[in-house]
Design a protein around this motif. Sequence first.
Motif, mmCIF file in Angstrom:
data_model
loop_
_atom_site.group_PDB
_atom_site.id
_atom_site.type_symbol
_atom_site.label_atom_id
_atom_site.label_comp_id
_atom_site.label_asym_id
_atom_site.label_seq_id
_atom_site.Cartn_x
_atom_site.Cartn_y
_atom_site.Cartn_z
ATOM 1 N N ASN A 69 0.078 19.646 -9.858
ATOM 2 C CA ASN A 69 -0.123 20.434 -11.086
ATOM 3 C C ASN A 69 -0.006 19.560 -12.332
ATOM 4 O O ASN A 69 -0.752 19.740 -13.302
ATOM 5 N N ARG A 70 0.922 18.627 -12.299
ATOM 6 C CA ARG A 70 1.078 17.708 -13.440
ATOM 7 C C ARG A 70 -0.194 16.874 -13.622
ATOM 8 O O ARG A 70 -0.688 16.707 -14.739
ATOM 9 N N LEU A 71 -0.681 16.346 -12.495
ATOM 10 C CA LEU A 71 -1.888 15.513 -12.565
ATOM 11 C C LEU A 71 -3.085 16.350 -13.031
ATOM 12 O O LEU A 71 -3.870 15.910 -13.888
ATOM 13 N N GLY A 72 -3.226 17.546 -12.491
ATOM 14 C CA GLY A 72 -4.344 18.406 -12.885
ATOM 15 C C GLY A 72 -4.294 18.771 -14.352
ATOM 16 O O GLY A 72 -5.323 18.767 -15.046
ATOM 17 N N PHE A 73 -3.101 19.088 -14.850
ATOM 18 C CA PHE A 73 -2.925 19.413 -16.267
ATOM 19 C C PHE A 73 -3.323 18.216 -17.136
ATOM 20 O O PHE A 73 -4.026 18.366 -18.148
ATOM 21 N N ALA A 74 -2.891 17.026 -16.711
ATOM 22 C CA ALA A 74 -3.197 15.797 -17.471
ATOM 23 C C ALA A 74 -4.700 15.539 -17.517
ATOM 24 O O ALA A 74 -5.262 15.181 -18.567
ATOM 25 N N VAL A 75 -5.358 15.720 -16.389
ATOM 26 C CA VAL A 75 -6.811 15.507 -16.334
ATOM 27 C C VAL A 75 -7.528 16.517 -17.231
ATOM 28 O O VAL A 75 -8.455 16.163 -17.972
ATOM 29 N N GLN A 76 -7.123 17.774 -17.169
ATOM 30 C CA GLN A 76 -7.734 18.807 -18.022
ATOM 31 C C GLN A 76 -7.601 18.437 -19.496
ATOM 32 O O GLN A 76 -8.557 18.539 -20.274
ATOM 33 N N LEU A 103 -17.277 20.527 -15.056
ATOM 34 C CA LEU A 103 -17.623 19.221 -14.483
ATOM 35 C C LEU A 103 -17.620 19.292 -12.965
ATOM 36 O O LEU A 103 -16.660 19.763 -12.354
ATOM 37 N N LYS A 104 -18.706 18.812 -12.366
ATOM 38 C CA LYS A 104 -18.809 18.834 -10.908
ATOM 39 C C LYS A 104 -17.880 17.805 -10.269
ATOM 40 O O LYS A 104 -17.220 18.074 -9.276
ATOM 41 N N ASN A 105 -17.871 16.616 -10.848
ATOM 42 C CA ASN A 105 -17.042 15.540 -10.305
ATOM 43 C C ASN A 105 -16.388 14.766 -11.438
ATOM 44 O O ASN A 105 -16.943 14.665 -12.535
ATOM 45 N N VAL A 106 -15.228 14.215 -11.144
ATOM 46 C CA VAL A 106 -14.546 13.336 -12.098
ATOM 47 C C VAL A 106 -14.374 11.984 -11.410
ATOM 48 O O VAL A 106 -13.901 11.908 -10.268
ATOM 49 N N SER A 107 -14.773 10.936 -12.094
ATOM 50 C CA SER A 107 -14.726 9.580 -11.528
ATOM 51 C C SER A 107 -13.325 9.218 -11.027
ATOM 52 O O SER A 107 -12.319 9.530 -11.672
ATOM 53 N N ASN A 108 -13.282 8.553 -9.869
ATOM 54 C CA ASN A 108 -11.999 8.097 -9.306
ATOM 55 C C ASN A 108 -11.274 7.159 -10.253
ATOM 56 O O ASN A 108 -10.039 7.158 -10.329
ATOM 57 N N ASN A 109 -12.039 6.348 -10.969
ATOM 58 C CA ASN A 109 -11.427 5.397 -11.907
ATOM 59 C C ASN A 109 -10.666 6.126 -13.017
ATOM 60 O O ASN A 109 -9.593 5.677 -13.450
ATOM 61 N N ILE A 110 -11.230 7.252 -13.448
ATOM 62 C CA ILE A 110 -10.569 8.049 -14.493
ATOM 63 C C ILE A 110 -9.293 8.681 -13.941
ATOM 64 O O ILE A 110 -8.241 8.635 -14.580
ATOM 65 N N LYS A 169 -7.489 7.689 -11.426
ATOM 66 C CA LYS A 169 -6.502 6.634 -11.161
ATOM 67 C C LYS A 169 -5.787 6.219 -12.436
ATOM 68 O O LYS A 169 -4.569 6.019 -12.450
ATOM 69 N N TYR A 170 -6.543 6.067 -13.532
ATOM 70 C CA TYR A 170 -5.921 5.617 -14.786
ATOM 71 C C TYR A 170 -4.964 6.676 -15.324
ATOM 72 O O TYR A 170 -3.853 6.363 -15.755
ATOM 73 N N ILE A 171 -5.393 7.944 -15.290
ATOM 74 C CA ILE A 171 -4.526 9.022 -15.792
ATOM 75 C C ILE A 171 -3.275 9.143 -14.922
ATOM 76 O O ILE A 171 -2.153 9.257 -15.439
ATOM 77 N N SER A 172 -3.449 9.091 -13.611
ATOM 78 C CA SER A 172 -2.308 9.237 -12.690
ATOM 79 C C SER A 172 -1.327 8.073 -12.814
ATOM 80 O O SER A 172 -0.116 8.254 -12.652
ATOM 81 N N SER A 173 -1.836 6.876 -13.131
ATOM 82 C CA SER A 173 -0.959 5.706 -13.253
ATOM 83 C C SER A 173 0.011 5.845 -14.431
ATOM 84 O O SER A 173 1.108 5.282 -14.412
ATOM 85 N N GLN A 174 -0.379 6.607 -15.440
ATOM 86 C CA GLN A 174 0.472 6.774 -16.624
ATOM 87 C C GLN A 174 1.618 7.755 -16.380
ATOM 88 O O GLN A 174 2.611 7.745 -17.104
ATOM 89 N N ILE A 175 1.469 8.606 -15.344
ATOM 90 C CA ILE A 175 2.521 9.593 -15.059
ATOM 91 C C ILE A 175 3.113 9.381 -13.654
ATOM 92 O O ILE A 175 3.829 10.248 -13.143
ATOM 93 N N ASN A 176 2.748 8.216 -13.064
ATOM 94 C CA ASN A 176 3.320 7.813 -11.762
ATOM 95 C C ASN A 176 3.133 8.864 -10.663
ATOM 96 O O ASN A 176 4.087 9.293 -9.996
ATOM 97 N N ILE A 177 1.888 9.295 -10.507
ATOM 98 C CA ILE A 177 1.564 10.282 -9.474
ATOM 99 C C ILE A 177 0.403 9.755 -8.626
ATOM 100 O O ILE A 177 -0.511 9.099 -9.146
ATOM 101 N N ASP A 178 0.437 10.047 -7.349
ATOM 102 C CA ASP A 178 -0.620 9.620 -6.419
ATOM 103 C C ASP A 178 -1.941 10.298 -6.818
ATOM 104 O O ASP A 178 -2.021 11.535 -6.844
ATOM 105 N N PRO A 179 -2.992 9.521 -7.121
ATOM 106 C CA PRO A 179 -4.275 10.108 -7.551
ATOM 107 C C PRO A 179 -4.911 11.015 -6.501
ATOM 108 O O PRO A 179 -5.716 11.895 -6.849
ATOM 109 N N LYS A 180 -4.544 10.843 -5.228
ATOM 110 C CA LYS A 180 -5.130 11.658 -4.155
ATOM 111 C C LYS A 180 -4.732 13.134 -4.285
ATOM 112 O O LYS A 180 -5.403 14.023 -3.764
ATOM 113 N N LEU A 181 -3.633 13.396 -4.994
ATOM 114 C CA LEU A 181 -3.161 14.771 -5.157
ATOM 115 C C LEU A 181 -4.085 15.617 -6.042
ATOM 116 O O LEU A 181 -3.966 16.844 -6.067
#
Length: 320
Positions: free
Chosen positions: A38-45, A59-66, A68-80
Amino acid sequence: MLESILNIDHLSEAEIIDYYSLSDSDIELINSHKRNHNRLGFAVQLCLLRYPGYSLNKLKNVSNNIIKYISSQINIDPKLFSVYAQRSNTSQEHLEEIRQIFGYKNFDDTYNKKFLNILKQRAMENDSTLFLMKNAIDLFRKDKIILPAASAMEKLINTAKNRAEVSIFSILTDKLSSKQKNRLEKIINPEEKSGKTLLFWLREIPGHSSPESFVKVIQKLKYIRGIGLNIDTILIHPNRFLQLARLGSRYEPYSFRRFGEKKRYALLVAHLLLLSQELTDYAIEIHDSQTEKIQTKKKKKKKKKQKQKQKKKKEKDIQY
């Protein structure tokens, strides 16, 4: 077109950092939510609303690179993020929360009217769809309006273009008299004997610089000015007027006959006004060229006389 302008799949690393870096207060807000997905999803939104300005469900898809970068700032696994993407209700709740906290608004009739008026004025300067689409996106971002579907954006742009066109056509045609309209019709209708149109004659380049060419240019100018097109083009942006005039110059006479009256006369008037200016410039060019030739001939004649005079003087001196 909108999708290509707002495509975030191929952003560079520098652009991703620029668009999607989170502040300390952002991270504090993100961490106030339960569960990592939920934290990661909120951050991406939150990031996607800032750029490109869409909500996640658009948006149909969001780039993995994006991700990964957002998740790295909040220390969460991007796969979530894939877990969050399956929870539409949670996503909608987060969107509403972000709207309330950061002041994002949905596109409604009030903003539609506001943006239409602004974009109409821009279209009076330049009716390029790409130009207007970029201007529209800037307006949405400035007022923190969530971008609507591509079809709504395209409708907004097309309506603005159509309204601007109606205004410009009115400026060019509203003061035309019946007599002037008949003259314009005569220009694009072929003559019975030759089968050619007056427009074809007006567009013909007289040829090389000569007194005969000068007379032909003056005849064409006299004909155009005889129509009496006293249009106040100052009310039309120079770029837009030039666009219309050049567009008119590309149409054959039969093409004009296929248009509705407003468009036909507007394009013809713009074309003839520009053609009149071009013929005037050409007449000046021929005049200057012929004047220079005459002056050159006079100089040569004078020089020749001086040489003859000097020769006679020398002959007299020898005889003496």
